[in-house]
Structure formats: structure tokens, C-alpha cells
Design a protein around this motif. Structure first.
Motif: not given
Length: 82
Positions: A53-82
Motif C-alpha cells: 500500500d505504501r511502497p515508498e515507505e517500505e519498498p520490496p527488496w531481494v537478498r541473494f546468496k552471493q554479491p555477484r548475483a546482485a551485481e549481475d541483476a543490476l547490470a541486466a536492468c541497466e541493459r534493459g533486460e529485466v
């Protein structure tokens, strides 16, 4: 913090395993869909939908097992793949 403006909008601190979704998630978005969408970058430890109801106050988040996975997800978003 990097913010991406394509599809899902993610942000994270460098080296972090956790990404925060700051856009592109709707009331109809399920936790399982979000988890599955991001698992292609690596194993997800926790997928939290935040306050729908108020995502600006408490937005969704995802925690990966490895930092590299978070980096890869961010990079894919920058490329418009997600």
C-alpha cells in the motif's frame, strides 16, 4: 547506490547481496514472480515484497546468496533486460 529506470528499478550498495526495488513492481506483482525473475542471476536468499500500500515507505527488496548475483541483476536492468 545505483538506480535504474528500465523495467524493474533496482538499487544497491557496491558489494551488497541485497537489492531494493524502487520501481516497476505493481500491486499485482507476486513475490514468487519477482523471485523467479531475479533467480536467473543467482540463488535468492530472501524476497520481501515490502508494504504494497505504501511502497515508498517500505519498498520490496531481494537478498541473494552471493554479491555477484546482485551485481549481475543490476547490470541486466541497466541493459534493459529485466
Amino acid at each position: 547506490v545505483r538506480r535504474v529506470r528500465v523495467g524493474l528499478v533496482l538499487s544497491a550498495m557496491a558489494g551488497s547481496r541485497t537489492i531494493q526495488i524502487t520501481g516497476g513492481v505493481f500491486v499485482s506483482t507476486t513475490r514468487m514472480w519477482l523471485k523467479k525473475e531475479l533467480e536467473r542471476f543467482g540463488e535468492v536468499d530472501v524476497c520481501h515484497m515490502g508494504n504494497r500500500d505504501r511502497p515508498e515507505e517500505e519498498p520490496p527488496w531481494v537478498r541473494f546468496k552471493q554479491p555477484r548475483a546482485a551485481e549481475d541483476a543490476l547490470a541486466a536492468c541497466e541493459r534493459g533486460e529485466v
